[in-house]
Design an enzyme around this catalytic site. Structure first.
Site, mmCIF file in Angstrom:
data_model
loop_
_atom_site.group_PDB
_atom_site.id
_atom_site.type_symbol
_atom_site.label_atom_id
_atom_site.label_comp_id
_atom_site.label_asym_id
_atom_site.label_seq_id
_atom_site.Cartn_x
_atom_site.Cartn_y
_atom_site.Cartn_z
ATOM 1 N N ASP A 62 27.693 70.584 -33.760
ATOM 2 C CA ASP A 62 26.434 70.063 -34.283
ATOM 3 C C ASP A 62 26.662 68.600 -34.630
ATOM 4 O O ASP A 62 27.501 68.272 -35.481
ATOM 5 C CB ASP A 62 26.032 70.865 -35.516
ATOM 6 N N ASN A 89 25.625 64.191 -24.244
ATOM 7 C CA ASN A 89 24.274 64.483 -23.775
ATOM 8 C C ASN A 89 23.311 64.823 -24.906
ATOM 9 O O ASN A 89 22.115 64.549 -24.812
ATOM 10 C CB ASN A 89 24.330 65.646 -22.785
ATOM 11 N N TYR A 166 13.390 56.384 -31.523
ATOM 12 C CA TYR A 166 14.096 56.849 -30.331
ATOM 13 C C TYR A 166 14.668 55.672 -29.547
ATOM 14 O O TYR A 166 15.855 55.675 -29.179
ATOM 15 C CB TYR A 166 13.153 57.661 -29.445
ATOM 16 N N LYS A 170 18.753 54.756 -28.945
ATOM 17 C CA LYS A 170 19.388 54.670 -27.634
ATOM 18 C C LYS A 170 19.930 53.265 -27.360
ATOM 19 O O LYS A 170 20.939 53.099 -26.658
ATOM 20 C CB LYS A 170 18.394 55.089 -26.548
ATOM 21 N N THR A 201 12.141 68.090 -18.908
ATOM 22 C CA THR A 201 12.889 68.891 -19.871
ATOM 23 C C THR A 201 12.025 69.090 -21.113
ATOM 24 O O THR A 201 10.949 68.513 -21.233
ATOM 25 C CB THR A 201 14.198 68.188 -20.296
#
Length: 243
Positions: A62, A89, A166, A170, A201
């Site tokens: 985790d 990932n 987000y 990244k 996804t």
């Protein structure tokens, strides 16, 4: 790579792109540790791939629990003694994310904690094992949305995708790639940011142009890459992406 039986860890591998990366690495002959936050889901995913005749097992990890990360590293050391491939990932999106003027700061914090700090914690824990490899590979799953150049380009189709949490998480992940690649430049470990493309996804709401199997191909290519001098790159299916 000199090791004929490569040992690989893929985080967030119980579904989506991660699951397909695990499958394709195992099909290439690697022994794959399928990392999952939910131990039961991880075991089920590993059993599904094992039923296909692939060398896969699960490990609970985790990104928001450093004790679980440390335990996973100890397990890999005890079972295999080294790690040849780390595919970072695992990552999240957050419904409360949005433009800088209105995004929930709690959501931004969650995104940074998981996508950047959690990935950093995993990488730090696995580095001693990767240093034992004859050709270590670290693949950080990136996105075009993490490019500062593209975020600032009004002509880009991604220009209007204003998700401060987000995108920033990244972009920070890309900084990890750049700095770690420089730090390890005199070693046999290569570090790259790889954007799989726009993949259908759960994370994308099943929108996209590619299947998870198609999206897994480029990360797998860099995970299996022979040349350790190819490092510190930010790439996607169309080629190198500007930072």
């Amino acid at each position: 790579m000199a090791h004929t039986n490569r040992i690989a860890l893929v985080t967030g591998a119980n579904k989506g792109i991660g699951f397909e990366i695990a499958r394709q690495l195992a099909e290439a002959g690697a022994t794959v540790l399928l990392g999952a936050r939910d131990a039961d889901r991880g075991r089920q995913a590993a059993e599904d791939l094992t039923a296909e005749g692939l060398s896969v097992s699960s490990v609970a990890i985790d990104l928001n629990d450093e004790a679980s990360i440390a335990a996973a590293a100890k397990h890999i050391e005890a079972e295999h003694g080294r790690l040849d491939i780390l595919v970072n990932n695992a990552g999240i999106v957050d419904a409360e994310d949005g433009p800088p003027s209105g995004a929930s700061t709690a959501a931004v914090r969650r995104l940074m904690e998981t996508n950047f700090i959690g990935t950093l914690a995993v990488t730090q824990s696995m580095l001693p094992l990767l240093r034992r490899s004859e050709a270590g590979r670290i693949v950080n799953l990136a996105t075009t949305l993490g490019s500062l150049a593209i975020n600032g380009d009004p002509s880009s189709p991604y220009y209007s995708a204003r998700l401060i949490g987000y995108n920033a998480s990244k972009a920070a992940l890309n900084m990890l790639t750049v700095q770690l690649a420089a730090e390890l430049k005199d070693t046999r470990i290569a570090v790259n940011s790889v954007c799989p493309g726009y993949v259908k996804t759960d994370l994308t709401g099943n929108n996209g142009f590619m299947t998870p199997a198609e999206g897994a191909r480029l990360p797998v290519q860099y995970a299996l890459m022979e040349d350790s001098t190819v490092t510190g790159r930010f790439v996607e299916p169309d080629g190198v992406t500007p930072w």
